[in-house]
Design a protein around this motif. Structure first.
Motif, PDB file in Angstrom:
ATOM      1  N   GLN A   3       0.850  -1.279  -0.086  1.00  0.00           N
ATOM      2  CA  GLN A   3      -0.090   0.082   0.021  1.00  0.00           C
ATOM      3  C   GLN A   3       1.107   1.100   0.057  1.00  0.00           C
ATOM      4  O   GLN A   3       1.895   1.197   0.440  1.00  0.00           O
ATOM      5  CB  GLN A   3      -0.905   0.071   1.196  1.00  0.00           C
ATOM      6  CG  GLN A   3      -1.812  -1.195   1.352  1.00  0.00           C
ATOM      7  CD  GLN A   3      -2.745  -0.919   2.668  1.00  0.00           C
ATOM      8  OE1 GLN A   3      -2.423  -0.091   3.542  1.00  0.00           O
ATOM      9  NE2 GLN A   3      -3.731  -1.888   2.789  1.00  0.00           N
ATOM     10  N   ALA A   4       0.298   2.310  -0.435  1.00  0.00           N
ATOM     11  CA  ALA A   4       0.990   3.683  -0.379  1.00  0.00           C
ATOM     12  C   ALA A   4       1.031   4.188   1.045  1.00  0.00           C
ATOM     13  O   ALA A   4       0.228   3.758   1.891  1.00  0.00           O
ATOM     14  CB  ALA A   4       0.262   4.570  -1.127  1.00  0.00           C
ATOM     15  N   ASN A   8       1.182   9.299   8.735  1.00  0.00           N
ATOM     16  CA  ASN A   8       2.078   9.314   9.794  1.00  0.00           C
ATOM     17  C   ASN A   8       2.933   8.190   9.844  1.00  0.00           C
ATOM     18  O   ASN A   8       3.724   7.937  10.770  1.00  0.00           O
ATOM     19  CB  ASN A   8       0.836   9.031  10.958  1.00  0.00           C
ATOM     20  CG  ASN A   8       0.639  10.345  11.419  1.00  0.00           C
ATOM     21  OD1 ASN A   8       1.090  11.363  11.193  1.00  0.00           O
ATOM     22  ND2 ASN A   8      -0.810  10.487  11.742  1.00  0.00           N
ATOM     23  N   ASP A   9       3.075   7.248   8.594  1.00  0.00           N
ATOM     24  CA  ASP A   9       4.040   6.359   8.504  1.00  0.00           C
ATOM     25  C   ASP A   9       5.301   6.613   8.252  1.00  0.00           C
ATOM     26  O   ASP A   9       5.486   7.850   7.917  1.00  0.00           O
ATOM     27  CB  ASP A   9       3.412   5.329   7.297  1.00  0.00           C
ATOM     28  CG  ASP A   9       2.414   4.508   7.446  1.00  0.00           C
ATOM     29  OD1 ASP A   9       1.927   4.268   8.777  1.00  0.00           O
ATOM     30  OD2 ASP A   9       1.748   4.005   6.422  1.00  0.00           O
ATOM     31  N   PRO A  10       6.383   5.974   8.787  1.00  0.00           N
ATOM     32  CA  PRO A  10       7.882   6.438   8.432  1.00  0.00           C
ATOM     33  C   PRO A  10       7.782   6.461   6.899  1.00  0.00           C
ATOM     34  O   PRO A  10       7.422   5.908   5.928  1.00  0.00           O
ATOM     35  CB  PRO A  10       8.477   5.351   8.968  1.00  0.00           C
ATOM     36  CG  PRO A  10       7.824   4.637   9.690  1.00  0.00           C
ATOM     37  CD  PRO A  10       6.356   4.757   9.399  1.00  0.00           C
ATOM     38  N   CYS A  11       8.869   7.586   6.499  1.00  0.00           N
ATOM     39  CA  CYS A  11       8.898   7.984   5.202  1.00  0.00           C
ATOM     40  C   CYS A  11       9.685   6.767   4.447  1.00  0.00           C
ATOM     41  O   CYS A  11      10.646   6.409   5.135  1.00  0.00           O
ATOM     42  CB  CYS A  11       9.635   9.096   4.815  1.00  0.00           C
ATOM     43  SG  CYS A  11       9.737   9.865   3.093  1.00  0.00           S
TER      44      CYS A  11
END
Length: 79
Positions: A3-4, A8-11
Motif C-alpha cells: 500500500q502507499a 504518519n507512517d515512516p517515510c
C-alpha cells in the motif's frame, strides 16, 4: 501488493521523518519550480545566441553595403 504510505507512517525514502513531513505532496513528475528553471535556462540560452549573432558579421553583411562597395573584415565597414 504494498500500500502507499499513510501520512504518519515512516517515510520510505529512509530519512526517519514521517511521510507527511518528508515526501508527501512531492510527485515524481517535474514540479512547477523545475519547469520554471527549464524555461529560464532556455530563455537565457536563446538570449545568448541572439546576442552572439548580433556581434558576429558574416557574408550576409555584404548585402548591407551600398552597390559598388564591399565589406572589409579588417576594418569592419564597407569600402
Amino acid at each position: 501488493m504494498s500500500q502507499a504510505p499513510r501520512r504518519n507512517d515512516p517515510c520510505p525514502c529512509g530519512s526517519g521523518r514521517k511521510y507527511k513531513n518528508c515526501c508527501q505532496g512531492q510527485s515524481t513528475a517535474f514540479s512547477m519550480s523545475t519547469w520554471t528553471a527549464v524555461f529560464i535556462a532556455a530563455a537565457l540560452i536563446a538570449g545568448l545566441l541572439l546576442l552572439g549573432r548580433s556581434f558576429s558579421r558574416d557574408d550576409a553583411a555584404a548585402a548591407d553595403c551600398p552597390p559598388g562597395q564591399v565589406w572589409s573584415e579588417a576594418h569592419g565597414h564597407c569600402h
